[in-house]
Design a protein around this motif. Structure first.
Motif, PDB file in Angstrom:
ATOM      1  N   ASP A 169       0.731  -1.226   0.030  1.00 21.69           N
ATOM      2  CA  ASP A 169      -0.040   0.010  -0.020  1.00 21.69           C
ATOM      3  C   ASP A 169       0.843   1.195   0.024  1.00 21.69           C
ATOM      4  O   ASP A 169       2.041   1.124   0.482  1.00 21.69           O
ATOM      5  N   VAL A 170       0.158   2.303  -0.603  1.00 20.68           N
ATOM      6  CA  VAL A 170       1.270   3.510  -0.509  1.00 20.68           C
ATOM      7  C   VAL A 170       1.744   3.996   0.696  1.00 20.68           C
ATOM      8  O   VAL A 170       2.991   4.568   0.776  1.00 20.68           O
ATOM      9  N   THR A 171       0.883   3.885   1.811  1.00 24.56           N
ATOM     10  CA  THR A 171       1.337   4.478   2.993  1.00 24.56           C
ATOM     11  C   THR A 171       2.623   3.725   3.537  1.00 24.56           C
ATOM     12  O   THR A 171       3.630   3.959   4.013  1.00 24.56           O
ATOM     13  N   GLN A 211       4.424   1.914   1.496  1.00 19.63           N
ATOM     14  CA  GLN A 211       5.606   2.046   0.603  1.00 19.63           C
ATOM     15  C   GLN A 211       6.208   3.242   1.062  1.00 19.63           C
ATOM     16  O   GLN A 211       7.783   3.020   1.082  1.00 19.63           O
ATOM     17  N   SER A 212       5.910   4.186   1.365  1.00 16.83           N
ATOM     18  CA  SER A 212       6.464   5.315   1.981  1.00 16.83           C
ATOM     19  C   SER A 212       7.358   5.193   3.125  1.00 16.83           C
ATOM     20  O   SER A 212       8.597   5.449   3.237  1.00 16.83           O
ATOM     21  N   GLU A 213       6.721   4.189   4.108  1.00 20.92           N
ATOM     22  CA  GLU A 213       7.545   3.983   5.239  1.00 20.92           C
ATOM     23  C   GLU A 213       8.730   3.041   4.758  1.00 20.92           C
ATOM     24  O   GLU A 213       9.890   3.216   5.353  1.00 20.92           O
ATOM     25  N   MET A 242      10.378   2.837   1.875  1.00 19.07           N
ATOM     26  CA  MET A 242      11.254   3.505   1.116  1.00 19.07           C
ATOM     27  C   MET A 242      12.206   4.336   2.049  1.00 19.07           C
ATOM     28  O   MET A 242      13.476   4.603   2.020  1.00 19.07           O
ATOM     29  N   ASP A 279       7.646   3.082 -11.324  1.00 16.50           N
ATOM     30  CA  ASP A 279       7.205   4.405 -11.195  1.00 16.50           C
ATOM     31  C   ASP A 279       8.128   5.272 -11.276  1.00 16.50           C
ATOM     32  O   ASP A 279       9.216   5.417 -10.329  1.00 16.50           O
ATOM     33  N   LEU A 288       8.466   7.815  -8.146  1.00 14.07           N
ATOM     34  CA  LEU A 288       9.262   7.149  -6.769  1.00 14.07           C
ATOM     35  C   LEU A 288      10.711   7.024  -6.982  1.00 14.07           C
ATOM     36  O   LEU A 288      11.219   7.254  -5.915  1.00 14.07           O
ATOM     37  N   GLU A 306      -7.010   1.371   1.247  1.00 11.03           N
ATOM     38  CA  GLU A 306      -5.779   0.667   0.857  1.00 11.03           C
ATOM     39  C   GLU A 306      -6.361  -0.938   1.077  1.00 11.03           C
ATOM     40  O   GLU A 306      -7.466  -0.989   1.242  1.00 11.03           O
ATOM     41  N   SER A 307      -5.418  -1.948   1.011  1.00 11.41           N
ATOM     42  CA  SER A 307      -6.000  -3.348   0.963  1.00 11.41           C
ATOM     43  C   SER A 307      -6.374  -3.492   2.504  1.00 11.41           C
ATOM     44  O   SER A 307      -5.815  -2.827   3.161  1.00 11.41           O
ATOM     45  N   ARG A 361      -2.497  11.122   5.423  1.00 10.38           N
ATOM     46  CA  ARG A 361      -1.518  10.240   5.578  1.00 10.38           C
ATOM     47  C   ARG A 361      -1.282   9.761   3.925  1.00 10.38           C
ATOM     48  O   ARG A 361      -0.324   9.386   3.425  1.00 10.38           O
ATOM     49  N   ALA A 407       1.616  10.074   1.254  1.00  7.89           N
ATOM     50  CA  ALA A 407       2.320   8.970   0.758  1.00  7.89           C
ATOM     51  C   ALA A 407       2.515   8.885  -0.504  1.00  7.89           C
ATOM     52  O   ALA A 407       3.289   8.029  -1.100  1.00  7.89           O
ATOM     53  N   PRO A 466       4.287   9.572  -4.114  1.00 11.76           N
ATOM     54  CA  PRO A 466       5.404  10.079  -4.666  1.00 11.76           C
ATOM     55  C   PRO A 466       4.913  11.156  -5.804  1.00 11.76           C
ATOM     56  O   PRO A 466       3.946  11.106  -6.403  1.00 11.76           O
ATOM     57  N   TRP A 502       8.758  15.147  -3.519  1.00 10.85           N
ATOM     58  CA  TRP A 502       8.117  14.228  -2.378  1.00 10.85           C
ATOM     59  C   TRP A 502       9.525  13.360  -1.978  1.00 10.85           C
ATOM     60  O   TRP A 502      10.407  13.109  -2.556  1.00 10.85           O
ATOM     61  N   PRO A 507      10.073  10.155   0.999  1.00 12.57           N
ATOM     62  CA  PRO A 507       9.457   9.242   1.855  1.00 12.57           C
ATOM     63  C   PRO A 507       9.679   9.346   3.262  1.00 12.57           C
ATOM     64  O   PRO A 507      10.714   9.979   3.599  1.00 12.57           O
ATOM     65  N   ALA A 508       8.550   9.457   4.012  1.00  7.04           N
ATOM     66  CA  ALA A 508       8.789   9.612   5.339  1.00  7.04           C
ATOM     67  C   ALA A 508       8.065   8.522   6.158  1.00  7.04           C
ATOM     68  O   ALA A 508       7.104   7.575   5.793  1.00  7.04           O
ATOM     69  N   ARG A 509       8.708   8.360   7.455  1.00  8.97           N
ATOM     70  CA  ARG A 509       8.213   7.074   8.171  1.00  8.97           C
ATOM     71  C   ARG A 509       7.668   7.505   9.434  1.00  8.97           C
ATOM     72  O   ARG A 509       8.371   8.499  10.139  1.00  8.97           O
TER      73      ARG A 509
END
Lengths: 331, 264, 288
Positions: free
Chosen positions: A182-184, A186-188, A190, A210, A213, B40-41, B244, B248, B250, B254, B256-258
C-alpha cells in the motif's frame, strides 16, 4: 568518485523455438559508491533481467554478452568461491514479493542470522535484533521467533532490508520492492531503505515502473524501453526536464496528485513492446508521437545532451522540447 | 440530483475469519457522476463494491438502485435481464476477466443474443468494439492474442453490451502499465460523457481517482472516514488518514517519510 | 492436485499442440488407437471364432496355425484376445464415462452453490471413498448377480468421488474468477454458466482424470472376472482369460496368461501414461 558498478554493453538473448530473441540490448550503466541509480521501465522492458545479470544470474537458455565490473573486478570471470563471496557479502537483493524469498517454515530469526553464522550464537542474535531496530522494528526479540506468515507485507520487506544490510554489502539491488505494498507502507519502507543506505553507505540500484518514486530516492535515473536505455542522467534532469519522447510520454501518462489537474492525459499510443518486437530503427519509433522516417530505419546511438545520455535522433527538436515543457508546467 | 445508488448501513461480516469487512457503510451515488471509493488493501472497498453489484449478500443493510432494493445473485429468472441492465462491472485482472476459450465475437455475441435476440448482432459487436477503441479486426481474437490493455477494453465492451446505467470499476486500470492506463482512463472518461453512465470507481490510486472521479469516499477499516469533492479532498483533506494517504504519494519534491514505529 | 487457473486454461490450445509433439503421448495414444481398432475389427482379423473348441489341439504353444497358441479347451488365444478386447475396453469405458458424468456434476454443483450443500456433498464423497471400489462391485454382484452391468454400475459410483474431488477443487477456484462472476451479473442462468463456461474451462482436468480412472476401472473389472464374479465363461474377456489360464499355467502352458495379462498391462500402462501427461499439463499450466 570511482564507480562501484560498471555495466558495459550488456546484451542478453534468450533461446526460443524460433531462434535467439533479444531481451536486453547494449546496456551500459555505472553506479557510484553509495550512489543511487533508478532503472525505470514498463513491463517487458528488461529492467529485472538486467539487474539479475549484476549477480551473474542469467535466465534459463540464455546467453549474456558484455561486462559487469564490480569494484574493478569482472563479475563474469570470478571463480566459484569468489562469486559466492560476492553474492553473499558484496551485493544484497530485495524483491517485489518477499514471501517467495523467505523460507515459510523457518523463523524470522533463523532467516536473519543465516548470513552471519560465523559469529557466536548470542552475538548473532544481538546483531539481528539491532538490525531490526534499525529498520523500525522495535520489538525485535518477539519478531525473531515469529514466522513469515505472521508478518504483514510491509514488515516482511523491512525484515528483508535488515537481512540485506547485516552482511555488510556495498551494493543493494532492489527490484520493485514496494510495488505490492500500500502507498502508506511504501512510503515507510522507502524511508527505511533510505536510512539503511545512509547508515551503511550502500549503493542502490532501484528497479521500478514508477518514475516519480524512483526520482524521489535516487540521484541518477535510467529509463528503459524494449531492452534499451532510452535516457540516462541526473535524476533532476531526467524527471523534471526529460529529453526523450518516451520519458516525456511516461510523465504525460501519469495522473498527478499535486499541482494542477490534467484535464486529459496524453497517453503513449499502443502497448509496451518487447525488445524482439523492435525493428531496425528506434525501439520506441512505433509508439512515438514524434517519429520520422529515419527513426524507423536507423537505430539511434546515445548522445550526450546537457548532462544526460539520450537515445533519440530528434531529441533537440523544438516540438519535443515543447512537450517536455508542458509537463513541467503541469506538475 | 437524484441518487441512483443508495447504500444503507451496508455491513459484511465474515464469520469464518471473524472479520468485519464493511461496517455500516452508507453513501449515495448520483445519476451521471463518478464516485471513487478509495482505500488501501483490507479497507473493505472491494467488498462494498461487490455488495452493490449483488455479487455478495450483505450481512445487514441494503442497496437501493433507482429507488428499488437490489438483491444479491442468484436472481429470479423473471428479473435477471432487468437487474443486469442496472449495473455491470469491470475487474482488475485483465488475465482472468475474459473466458480464455471464447473469441471476442463469441463473448459479446453471446450476451447480445441473450439480452436482445432481435438485434443485428454483427453490427452491434462492431459498434461495441468501436466504442472501446478496438476495430472489427479484433472479432476473431481470443484473450491470449490480446495485450492487457486490449483485454480491459474487451471487458469494458462486455459490460456495455447490455446498455447498463452504472459501471462498477474495481481497480480496473491498476494492473496496466502507466502508458496504457492513461489510454483506458481517457476511454472511460469519454464513455461516461457519451453514454451518460454513472461510475462507482474503486481504486487505491489517488492520482487515477483525481483523473476520473467527481467525488471521493475514503475508506479505512470498513468505514467511510471522509467524503468530499475530489479536488477539495486533495487540496484540503480533513481526516488524518486522508492526509497520510496523500502525503504518501510520490511526486515532484516528495520524500518518503516514516512514522515512529511499525505497526501490525 | 494443483489447481488450474484461467491463466493455465489460457494455454490449453498451446498445450494441446505441444501434447501432440510429446513422444510418450504419441506412443500411448497410438497403442490405444490400435487396441480399439483391433477390438472393432476382431471379426475380420480373428482367424477363428472365439468360442470354437478344438479338443485335439489343447494347450498348444504358439505356431503358425495359432499365433498365441491355444487354451485348455483348444480355443485360439489370439482370436480370444482380440474378441476379449471388446468387453475389456467397453466395461471400463462405460464405468469411467458414467463416473465422470456423476462425479463431475456433483463437483460442479457443490462448487457452484457452496455452503451446506457443498459440505454435505463433500462428506458424502468422503464416505464413498472410504471403501475400495472392488468392495462395492462385489456387493453389487451379491445383490444383482454376476455379469458386466451390476459391477459396472457399482464401480461407476465408486469412482465418481475420485474425479469429483479433483474437479471440485479446480471448479471452486475457477468459479470465483471474474469471467465466471461477470456471467452472473450479465443475468445468465446458472445452467448456462456452469454447463457451458465452467465445464468447458475444466475439460482438461476432467479428461485427464477420466483417463487415469480408465486404467483402474480396467484392472478392477478384470479382477472381478478373474475371481469369477464378473463376466461369465465362455465369454472372451481378458480378466476371465487370466483366471481360466491359472491351471494351464501350473501345467507349464503360460501362453494364455501372457497374452491376456500382457493385453491388460499394455492397456493400463498406455492409459496411465497418457492420463499422467494430461494431468501434468493441466497442473503445470496453472503455475505458468
Amino acid at each position: 568518485m570511482t564507480s562501484l558498478l560498471e555495466i558495459r554493453d550488456l546484451a542478453i538473448d534468450i533461446k526460443t523455438a524460433t531462434g535467439w530473441r533479444p531481451l536486453v540490448h547494449s546496456l551500459s550503466l555505472s553506479l557510484n559508491r553509495s550512489g543511487a541509480l533508478g532503472l525505470v521501465g514498463e513491463s517487458g522492458s528488461g529492467k529485472s533481467v538486467s539487474t539479475r545479470a549484476v549477480m551473474r544470474l542469467a535466465p534459463e537458455h540464455s546467453r549474456v554478452n558484455g561486462t559487469v565490473v564490480y569494484d574493478g573486478e569482472d563479475v563474469n570471470t570470478m571463480n566459484r568461491g569468489r562469486l559466492r563471496e560476492y553474492r553473499s557479502r558484496q551485493v544484497a537483493m530485495i524483491h517485489q514479493d518477499p514471501r517467495s524469498h523467505i523460507n515459510p517454515l523457518r523463523t524470522v530469526g533463523d532467516f536473519l542470522t543465516e548470513g552471519v553464522r560465523h559469529l557466536p550464537r548470542g552475538e548473532r542474535r544481538e546483531l539481528a535484533v539491532s538490525a531490526l531496530a534499525d529498520v523500525g522494528i522495535p520489538d525485535g526479540r518477539r519478531r525473531m521467533d515469529q514466522y513469515p506468515h505472521q508478518l504483514s507485507g510491509g514488515l516482511l520487506q523491512r525484515v528483508m532490508i535488515a537481512a540485506a544490510v547485516m552482511t555488510g554489502p556495498k551494493l543493494l539491488l532492489a527490484d520493485e520492492p514496494t510495488t505490492a505494498l500500500d502507498v502508506t507502507t511504501q512510503s515507510e519502507v522507502m524511508a527505511v531503505l533510505g536510512e539503511a543506505r545512509e547508515q551503511h553507505e550502500l549503493a542502490l540500484l532501484f528497479i521500478t515502473h514508477d518514475l516519480e518514486l524512483a526520482a524521489a530516492v535516487t540521484d541518477r535515473l535510467a529509463v528503459m524501453y524494449a531492452g534499451t536505455i532510452m535516457e540516462e542522467g541526473p535524476t533532476a534532469a531526467v524527471s523534471r526536464a526529460p529529453q526523450h519522447p518516451y520519458t516525456i510520454g511516461l510523465l504525460a501518462s501519469q495522473p498527478n496528485v499535486r499541482g494542477a489537474r490534467r484535464e486529459r492525459l496524453t497517453p503513449i499510443p499502443g502497448r509496451p513492446t518487447a525488445a524482439h518486437e523492435s525493428g531496425p530503427g528506434c525501439p520506441f519509433a512505433g509508439r512515438c508521437l514524434f517519429a520520422e522516417d529515419h527513426c524507423r530505419t536507423e537505430r539511434p546511438a546515445p548522445r550526450l545532451l546537457g548532462e544526460s545520455l539520450v537515445r533519440c535522433h530528434r531529441a533537440e527538436d523544438p516540438e519535443i522540447r515543447q512537450a517536455a515543457a508542458r509537463i513541467q508546467e503541469e506538475s | 440530483m437524484t441518487a441512483i445508488i443508495q447504500a444503507r448501513k451496508l455491513t459484511k461480516r465474515y464469520e469464518s475469519a471473524d472479520l468485519l469487512a464493511v461496517d455500516e457503510l452508507s453513501f449515495d451515488v448520483h445519476q451521471g457522476e463518478c464516485l471513487a471509493v478509495v482505500g488501501e488493501s483490507g479497507s473493505g472497498k472491494s467488498t462494498a463494491a461487490r455488495m452493490i453489484a449483488g455479487l455478495e449478500a450483505p450481512t445487514s443493510g441494503e442497496v437501493l438502485v433507482e429507488g428499488e432494493a437490489r438483491p444479491p445473485v442468484p436472481w429470479p429468472r423473471a428479473r435477471r435481464r432487468r437487474l443486469a441492465r442496472q449495473i455491470q462491472m469491470v475487474y482488475q485482472d485483465p488475465i482472468t476477466s475474459l473466458d480464455p476459450l471464447q473469441t471476442v465475437q463469441d463473448t459479446l455475441g453471446e450476451i447480445l443474443a441473450f439480452h436482445d435476440a432481435e438485434a443485428d448482432r454483427t453490427a452491434r459487436v462492431n459498434e461495441l468494439l468501436d466504442r472501446v477503441g478496438l476495430g472489427e479486426r479484433y472479432r476473431a481474437r481470443r484473450p491470449s492474442d490480446l495485450s492487457g490493455g486490449e483485454r480491459q477494453r474487451v471487458a469494458i465492451a462486455r459490460a456495455l453490451a447490455v446498455n447498463p446505467k452504472i459501471l462498477i470499476l474495481d481497480e480496473a486500470v491498476s494492473a496496466l502499465d502507466v502508458s496504457v492506463q492513461a489510454q483506458v482512463l481517457n476511454l472511460l472518461a469519454d464513455l461516461r460523457a457519451e453514454l451518460g453512465l454513472t461510475y462507482l470507481f474503486i481504486s487505491h490510486d489517488l492520482g487515477v481517482v483525481r483523473q476520473v472521479a467527481d467525488r471521493c469516499l475514503v475508506m479505512l477499516g470498513g468505514r467511510a472516514v471522509e467524503t468530499a469533492d475530489t479536488e477539495d479532498l486533495l487540496s484540503k483533506p480533513e481526516h488524518p488518514y486522508t492526509k497520510r494517504l496523500l502525503e504518501a504519494v510520490p511526486g515532484p519534491g516528495w520524500r518518503p517519510a516514516r512514522r515512529q514505529a511499525a505497526v501490525a | 492436485m494443483s489447481l488450474i487457473s484461467v491463466t493455465g486454461v489460457r494455454h490449453v490450445r498451446g498445450a494441446a499442440s505441444s501434447l501432440r509433439r510429446d513422444p510418450v503421448v504419441a506412443a500411448a495414444s497410438g497403442v490405444l488407437a490400435v487396441l480399439v481398432l483391433l477390438a472393432l475389427l476382431a471379426p475380420v482379423i480373428a482367424p477363428y471364432p472365439p468360442g470354437r473348441i478344438d479338443l485335439y489341439a489343447i494347450d498348444q504353444l504358439p505356431s503358425s496355425a495359432h499365433l498365441f497358441g491355444t487354451d485348455s479347451l483348444g480355443r485360439d488365444i489370439f482370436s480370444r484376445t482380440l474378441y476379449g478386447a471388446r468387453l475389456s475396453l467397453l466395461g471400463p469405458a462405460l464405468v469411467t464415462l458414467a463416473a465422470s458424468a456423476l462425479g463431475g456434476a456433483t463437483a460442479l454443483v457443490a462448487a457452484w452453490y457452496g455452503g451446506r450443500l457443498e459440505q454435505a456433498l463433500l462428506r458424502a464423497l468422503d464416505i464413498l471413498m472410504a471403501f475400495p471400489g472392488l468392495l462395492y462391485a462385489v456387493l453389487a454382484v451379491v445383490a444383482f448377480g454376476t455379469g458386466l452391468l451390476a459391477p459396472a454400475i457399482a464401480l461407476s459410483i465408486a469412482y465418481a468421488p475420485y474425479i469429483a474431488r479433483v474437479v471440485h477443487a479446480v471448479a471452486a477456484s475457477e468459479r470465483r474468477l471474474p469471467y465466471i462472476e461477470s456471467l452472473q451479473l450479465l443475468g445468465f442462468p446458472p445452467s448456462r454458466t456452469i454447463g457451458v463456461h465452467l465445464l468447458r474451462n475444466l475439460r482438461t482436468t476432467i479428461v485427464a482424470q477420466t483417463t487415469i480412472n480408465f486404467g483402474y476401472a480396467l484392472l478392477d473389472l478384470a479382477a472381478l472376472s478373474f475371481i469369477g464374479l464378473g463376466v461369465q465363461p465362455p465369454t472372451a474377456e481378458w480378466g476371465l482369460m487370466v483366471g481360466d489360464s491359472s491351471s494351464a499355467l501350473l501345467n507349464g502352458s503360460p501362453q494364455e496368461s501372457i497374452a491376456a495379462g500382457g493385453a491388460i498391462v499394455l492397456t493400463v500402462v498406455a492409459v496411465n501414461l497418457l492420463g499422467e501427461r494430461l494431468a501434468a499439463r493441466a497442473g503445470r499450466s496453472s503455475r505458468s
